[in-house]
Design a protein around this motif. Structure first.
Motif, short mmCIF file in Angstrom:
data_model
loop_
_atom_site.label_atom_id
_atom_site.label_comp_id
_atom_site.label_asym_id
_atom_site.label_seq_id
_atom_site.Cartn_x
_atom_site.Cartn_y
_atom_site.Cartn_z
N UNK A 322 0.79 -1.23 0.00
CA UNK A 322 0.00 0.00 0.00
C UNK A 322 0.81 1.27 0.00
N UNK A 323 2.14 1.18 -0.11
CA UNK A 323 2.98 2.38 -0.13
C UNK A 323 2.54 3.31 -1.26
N UNK A 324 2.38 4.58 -0.94
CA UNK A 324 1.96 5.58 -1.92
C UNK A 324 3.18 6.40 -2.35
N UNK A 325 3.36 6.56 -3.66
CA UNK A 325 4.53 7.26 -4.20
C UNK A 325 4.06 8.42 -5.07
N UNK A 326 4.54 9.64 -4.84
CA UNK A 326 4.14 10.80 -5.66
C UNK A 326 4.54 10.61 -7.13
N UNK A 327 3.80 11.28 -7.99
CA UNK A 327 4.03 11.16 -9.43
C UNK A 327 5.44 11.61 -9.82
N UNK A 328 5.96 12.64 -9.18
CA UNK A 328 7.30 13.13 -9.52
C UNK A 328 8.37 12.07 -9.32
N UNK A 329 8.26 11.29 -8.27
CA UNK A 329 9.23 10.21 -8.03
C UNK A 329 9.14 9.15 -9.13
N UNK A 330 7.91 8.85 -9.56
CA UNK A 330 7.71 7.87 -10.62
C UNK A 330 8.34 8.36 -11.92
N UNK A 331 8.16 9.64 -12.21
CA UNK A 331 8.73 10.21 -13.43
C UNK A 331 10.25 10.11 -13.43
N UNK A 332 10.85 10.33 -12.28
CA UNK A 332 12.31 10.22 -12.17
C UNK A 332 12.77 8.80 -12.48
N UNK A 333 12.09 7.81 -11.92
CA UNK A 333 12.44 6.41 -12.18
C UNK A 333 12.26 6.07 -13.64
N UNK A 335 12.38 8.07 -16.18
CA UNK A 335 13.44 8.72 -16.94
C UNK A 335 14.76 7.97 -16.85
N UNK A 336 15.07 7.47 -15.66
CA UNK A 336 16.31 6.70 -15.49
C UNK A 336 16.26 5.41 -16.28
N UNK A 337 15.09 4.78 -16.31
CA UNK A 337 14.94 3.54 -17.10
C UNK A 337 15.10 3.84 -18.59
N UNK A 338 14.57 4.97 -19.02
CA UNK A 338 14.74 5.35 -20.42
C UNK A 338 16.20 5.56 -20.78
#
Length: 505
Positions: A322-333, A335-338
C-alpha cells in the motif's frame, strides 16, 4: 468537413464498391458514422465474425516516413545498405542505381521537384529532408478525385507538423499554392498515415501510406481489428474477435505491449488526445501489469501501479504493502529507465540477452513493458540470425525461446487482443521452437505433435498473405501442420537445410 453521405460515396468509389456500369453497391457490414469517441468512425451494421475481412484498402500516396531519425535510402527501391547511393542531378533525390533513376517512380517524382527553382546548388540540397517530404510531394501528382478524398480527412495543424515543408523552402522556390497544399497534405499524413510493413527479415527504408478508409477507424488500446499488407501495398483489415452490430470498429495507434503511461503519452504527442478506453482506466491493464514498477520499500516485493491512470499526474501505490509514491518520483524512475535502455546496443543480441537475463529485473518487475520488449527481441532473433540459427541454438536458448513465447502469448491473451498480428508471429515462433525440439529428439515428436500442428495452423490463419509473414510459413504448415500424411522423417526434412527449403519453395 464534407457531409457523411458524400464521404461515404467517395469511400465506396475508392474501394471499388460501386461499378461504373450500373452504380450497384456491393454489400459491406459497416458504415461511416459520427463517433462518440471522436470525429468520424466506422460502425458495424451486422454481426462480424473473427477473421472476416472488412475491407481491402489501397494507399492514395505512400513514401518514406517523415521522422527526423529516418535511415537514408533509395527513394525507389528502399535499399538502405547500398554502397552506390548518389543524388539525382536534377532533383537531389537519393538513388542507388541507374535502373532506379530511370524508373517510372523516380521520373514522376523528379518531374515535380525539378520544376522548382533552386536556391542552392542541387548537390547541396539536403536529401534526407527531401526524402521526409517526398510522400507529400507525390500528392501533387494526384487527380482531382484523389485530392478530394485526401482533403476530406482530418489534419493536425499543431506547430510541430509540416516542418519538412517549411524547411524545404530553404532549398527551392515553391509556388504559394503548391506550398499551401503540401503543408496541408503533411498535416493530413501526420494524422492518418500508417507505417507499412516490410518483408520478413529484410532491412529497408520504412514507408508510410495514406489509406483513407483505414484512417477513418478510431483508436482503442484493445483493437477489434488487425491489418496486413501484401506485396502490392494493399492493406487488408480483418476482425480479430467477434464484432456485434452497432459496435464501433477500432484499430490501435500505439504499441499493444506498451504500458498505459507510455501509450497515453505517445497518443498525446502524436495524435493530440488522451485515450480513456477501458484498458487505460484499469491500473492493472487486465492483470498484465505492463506499467508496473518495483515497490520503493526494500522490505516489499510488490509492484507499484498508478492509482488513477486516467490522470496524468496521479500518484502510484503498491499492490502489496500500500505504499503511496508521488508522481514526480515515478517520473524520475521512468526517466532513469529510459536512459538505461538508451545505453543498450540493440543490434548486439548477445548484449541484450545478458542484460535481460542478469540485470533488467533488478530494477523492474518481469511484467514491465521493457522486459516484455526485450523478450520479443530475443524471440525474433533466436533461430533467425547468423550464429544463432536453429541448429546453432543451445538447449538453454531453445528452452528460453519456448518459455518467452508462451509467456508473451499469455500477456496478449490477457489483453483480449484476439487474433492480432503479434499473436500470429508468436505462434509461429513457438511452433518453430517446438519443431526444432522434436527434430533434435524424434522420440518426443508424438508428445509434441498436436501442439506443433495447432500452432502453425493458427499462425497461418492469422498471417497468410502478409508481406511481413515468415517466408516458410506455408511450407511449415504443409509439412508440419494438421492433415500431413508424410512419415515423420519426411516432415522434418525442411528443417535440416536452408537449401532444401529454398528448393521446395
Amino acid at each position: 468537413m464534407i457531409p457523411i453521405e458524400q464521404l461515404a460515396l467517395i469511400v465506396d468509389q475508392h474501394l471499388g464498391l460501386i461499378t461504373c456500369n450500373d452504380d450497384l453497391q456491393h454489400k459491406t457490414k459497416w458504415k461511416i458514422f459520427e463517433s462518440p469517441v471522436g470525429g468520424r468512425g466506422l460502425v458495424a451494421t451486422e454481426d462480424i465474425k473473427t477473421g472476416e475481412v472488412l475491407f481491402v484498402d489501397h494507399p492514395i500516396i505512400y513514401g518514406p516516413r517523415s521522422g527526423t531519425n529516418i535511415q537514408r535510402g533509395c527513394t525507389v527501391c528502399k535499399k538502405i545498405d547500398s554502397n552506390t547511393f548518389h543524388k539525382c542531378s536534377k532533383c537531389a533525390l537519393l538513388l542507388c542505381s541507374e535502373q532506379c533513376q530511370n524508373s517510372g517512380v523516380h521520373l514522376s517524382d523528379c518531374s515535380v521537384i525539378s520544376c522548382w527553382s533552386n536556391k542552392v546548388p542541387i548537390e547541396d540540397v539536403d536529401d534526407t529532408l527531401l526524402s521526409r517530404a517526398l510522400t507529400s510531394i507525390r500528392a501533387l501528382l494526384l487527380d482531382e478525385d484523389q485530392k478530394n478524398l485526401l482533403t476530406s480527412l482530418q489534419a493536425h495543424f499543431h506547430p510541430q507538423h509540416g516542418s519538412e515543408i517549411r524547411n524545404l523552402k530553404d532549398y527551392f522556390d515553391i509556388l504559394p499554392q503548391e506550398e499551401e497544399f503540401l503543408f496541408l497534405v503533411t498535416c493530413i499524413l501526420d494524422a492518418n498515415a500508417f507505417q507499412m510493413a516490410t518483408p520478413y527479415g529484410q532491412k529497408e527504408m520504412n514507408l508510410r501510406g495514406l489509406y483513407p478508409v483505414s484512417s477513418l477507424m478510431n483508436h482503442n488500446c484493445v483493437s477489434n481489428t488487425s491489418y496486413t499488407f501484401n506485396a502490392d501495398s494493399q492493406m487488408t483489415v480483418k476482425a480479430v474477435k467477434p464484432i456485434r452490430a452497432g459496435t464501433e470498429i477500432f484499430t490501435c495507434y500505439s504499441g499493444m505491449l506498451w504500458g498505459t503511461p507510455a501509450r497515453r503519452l505517445h497518443l498525446y504527442k502524436t495524435k493530440h488526445f488522451f485515450c480513456n478506453c477501458e484498458r487505460c482506466a484499469d491500473p492493472t491493464e487486465r492483470g498484465t501489469l505492463l506499467a508496473a514498477l518495483k515497490c520503493f520499500s526494500t522490505e516489499c516485493s510488490g509492484s507499484l501501479l498508478p492509482i488513477e491512470p486516467l490522470k496524468f499526474n496521479t500518484a502510484w501505490r503498491c499492490l502489496d504493502c500500500g505504499l503511496r509514491v508521488p508522481h514526480g518520483n515515478i517520473t524520475t524512475i521512468q526517466g532513469a529507465l529510459g536512459s538505461l535502455m538508451g545505453s543498450l546496443d540493440f543490434e548486439n543480441i548477445y548484449e541484450l540477452e545478458k542484460f535481460f537475463l542478469n540485470r533488467i529485473t533488478r530494477y523492474i518487475p518481469k511484467s514491465n513493458q521493457i522486459v516484455v520488449d526485450l523478450q520479443c527481441r530475443l524471440i525474433w532473433e533466436y533461430g533467425e540470425i547468423e550464429g544463432l540459427r536453429w541448429d546453432e541454438l543451445s538447449e538453454s536458448r531453445l528452452e528460453l525461446k519456448e518459455s518467452l513465447c508462451r509467456g508473451t502469448l499469455r500477456t496478449v491473451a490477457a489483453l483480449g487482443a484476439g487474433d492480432a498480428h503479434l499473436r500470429g508471429l508468436l505462434l509461429y515462433h513457438l511452433h518453430a521452437a517446438l519443431a526444432e525440439r522434436a527434430r533434435r529428439s524424434p522420440d518426443q515428436y508424438e508428445e509434441l505433435k498436436s501442439e506443433i500442428e495447432i500452432t502453425i495452423e493458427q499462425a497461418y490463419n492469422i498471417l497468410q498473405g502478409d508481406i511481413s509473414a515468415p517466408p516458410d510459413l506455408e511450407l511449415r504448415r504443409r509439412y508440419l501442420g494438421p492433415g500431413c500424411d508424410k512419415p515423420q522423417e519426411e516432415r522434418f526434412f525442411i528443417l535440416d537445410s536452408p537449401d532444401k527449403v529454398t528448393n521446395t519453395l
